[in-house]
Design a protein around this motif. Structure first.
Motif, PDB file in Angstrom:
ATOM      1  N   LEU A   1      47.101-118.228  52.905  1.00 49.93           N
ATOM      2  CA  LEU A   1      47.054-116.712  53.153  1.00 49.93           C
ATOM      3  C   LEU A   1      46.015-116.126  52.424  1.00 49.93           C
ATOM      4  CD1 LEU A   1      50.797-116.032  51.256  1.00 49.93           C
ATOM      5  CD2 LEU A   1      50.076-115.293  53.827  1.00 49.93           C
TER       6      LEU A   1
ATOM      7  N   LEU B   1      53.046-116.887  44.062  1.00 50.49           N
ATOM      8  CA  LEU B   1      53.759-117.618  44.957  1.00 50.49           C
ATOM      9  C   LEU B   1      54.142-118.952  44.073  1.00 50.49           C
ATOM     10  CD1 LEU B   1      51.358-118.023  48.030  1.00 50.49           C
ATOM     11  CD2 LEU B   1      53.448-116.378  47.665  1.00 50.49           C
TER      12      LEU B   1
ATOM     13  N   ALA C   1      62.320-112.803  46.361  1.00 49.41           N
ATOM     14  CA  ALA C   1      61.056-112.143  45.772  1.00 49.41           C
ATOM     15  C   ALA C   1      61.506-111.023  44.772  1.00 49.41           C
ATOM     16  CB  ALA C   1      60.246-111.507  46.905  1.00 49.41           C
TER      17      ALA C   1
ATOM     18  N   VAL D   1      57.178-114.388  44.598  1.00 46.66           N
ATOM     19  CA  VAL D   1      57.841-115.080  45.646  1.00 46.66           C
ATOM     20  C   VAL D   1      58.375-116.579  45.603  1.00 46.66           C
ATOM     21  CG1 VAL D   1      57.484-115.395  48.386  1.00 46.66           C
ATOM     22  CG2 VAL D   1      56.570-113.427  47.114  1.00 46.66           C
TER      23      VAL D   1
ATOM     24  N   LEU E   1      59.063-119.690  47.016  1.00 46.25           N
ATOM     25  CA  LEU E   1      58.875-120.263  48.435  1.00 46.25           C
ATOM     26  C   LEU E   1      60.193-121.194  48.668  1.00 46.25           C
ATOM     27  CD1 LEU E   1      55.188-121.736  47.973  1.00 46.25           C
ATOM     28  CD2 LEU E   1      56.080-119.626  49.357  1.00 46.25           C
TER      29      LEU E   1
ATOM     30  N   LEU F   1      62.468-119.288  51.118  1.00 40.94           N
ATOM     31  CA  LEU F   1      61.941-118.882  52.196  1.00 40.94           C
ATOM     32  C   LEU F   1      62.508-119.897  53.149  1.00 40.94           C
ATOM     33  CD1 LEU F   1      58.513-117.602  51.315  1.00 40.94           C
ATOM     34  CD2 LEU F   1      60.576-116.207  51.881  1.00 40.94           C
TER      35      LEU F   1
ATOM     36  N   GLN G   1      58.162-121.475  55.487  1.00 40.33           N
ATOM     37  CA  GLN G   1      57.333-120.914  54.427  1.00 40.33           C
ATOM     38  C   GLN G   1      56.336-120.042  54.420  1.00 40.33           C
ATOM     39  OE1 GLN G   1      57.199-123.799  51.272  1.00 40.33           O
ATOM     40  NE2 GLN G   1      59.494-123.880  50.852  1.00 40.33           N
TER      41      GLN G   1
ATOM     42  N   ALA H   1      56.145-116.087  54.359  1.00 42.36           N
ATOM     43  CA  ALA H   1      55.194-115.427  53.428  1.00 42.36           C
ATOM     44  C   ALA H   1      54.151-114.560  54.076  1.00 42.36           C
ATOM     45  CB  ALA H   1      54.434-116.675  52.583  1.00 42.36           C
ATOM     46  N   ARG H   2      53.808-114.698  55.229  1.00 42.28           N
ATOM     47  CA  ARG H   2      52.842-114.062  56.037  1.00 42.28           C
ATOM     48  C   ARG H   2      53.531-112.596  56.308  1.00 42.28           C
ATOM     49  NH1 ARG H   2      50.947-118.560  59.994  1.00 42.28           N
ATOM     50  NH2 ARG H   2      48.897-119.124  59.031  1.00 42.28           N
TER      51      ARG H   2
ATOM     52  N   VAL I   1      54.281-110.901  52.074  1.00 41.77           N
ATOM     53  CA  VAL I   1      53.503-110.345  51.010  1.00 41.77           C
ATOM     54  C   VAL I   1      52.885-109.084  51.641  1.00 41.77           C
ATOM     55  CG1 VAL I   1      51.164-111.114  50.183  1.00 41.77           C
ATOM     56  CG2 VAL I   1      53.025-112.847  50.338  1.00 41.77           C
TER      57      VAL I   1
END
Length: 181
Positions: A30, A87, A101, A112, A114, A117, A121, A125-126, A129
């Motif tokens: 990330l 994370l 989150a 967050v 993981l 998700l 993941q 997350a992309r 965030v």
């Protein structure tokens, strides 16, 4: 760096992985692309700097998510970041419901989880965030301005602290059971 880039204000985003194993791999991927995503989705008039770090190998569990957010806020202050996100591969829960989150605008931090998700993941997350960073910056400015709450997510036991919680609704993703008659 061009002269126009130097004149834009800089915002520093800290991305912490706790514990530093799988979350660190996600954070590393990330970090490489987050500044560009923040520029596209949050604000192009800002120079985004993303700093990566590791959290505690065994974070304290007494106090739950609030304790983790306090620790992250201290790290944000110590490292002079504008906002910080953690994370983690720790499962986070509130009232027995998994959390994806949780943010605290007053502290300008977010966690967050993981595991919440699911399998995608990194992709999730992309997507999440930049939205969390935007929310932290927007809500933090509202808290500084003294606004109580425009979205009804203030903690009644902590005036001025706005905390957005995303709850994973597993039931909504499951197909309805058929009744055998």
């Amino acid at each position: 760096m061009t002269h126009s880039e130097q004149r834009r204000p800089e915002l520093v985003v800290g991305l912490v992985a706790t514990p530093p194993d799988h979350p660190a791999r996600v954070a590393a991927r990330l970090t490489a692309e987050l500044a560009g995503r923040l520029s596209e989705r949050v604000g192009a008039g800002v120079r985004w700097t993303v700093r990566e770090g590791w959290g505690e190998v065994a974070p304290r569990r007494a106090g739950g998510v609030e304790a983790l957010l306090d620790d992250l806020a201290q790290r944000r202050t110590d490292d002079r970041w504008d906002v910080a996100l953690c994370l983690t591969d720790l499962p986070l829960h509130t009232e027995r419901v998994p959390l994806v989150a949780q943010t605290s605008a007053r502290r300008r931090v977010a966690m967050v989880s993981l595991p919440a998700l699911g399998l995608g993941q990194l992709r999730a997350a992309r997507a999440a965030v930049p939205d969390l960073v935007s929310r932290l910056l927007t809500d933090a400015s509202d808290c500084i301005a003294g606004e109580d709450s425009h979205d009804g997510c203030c903690h009644p036991w902590k005036p001025g602290v706005r905390c957005m919680t995303f709850r994973l609704r597993r039931a909504a993703r499951r197909p309805a059971r058929r009744r055998n008659r």
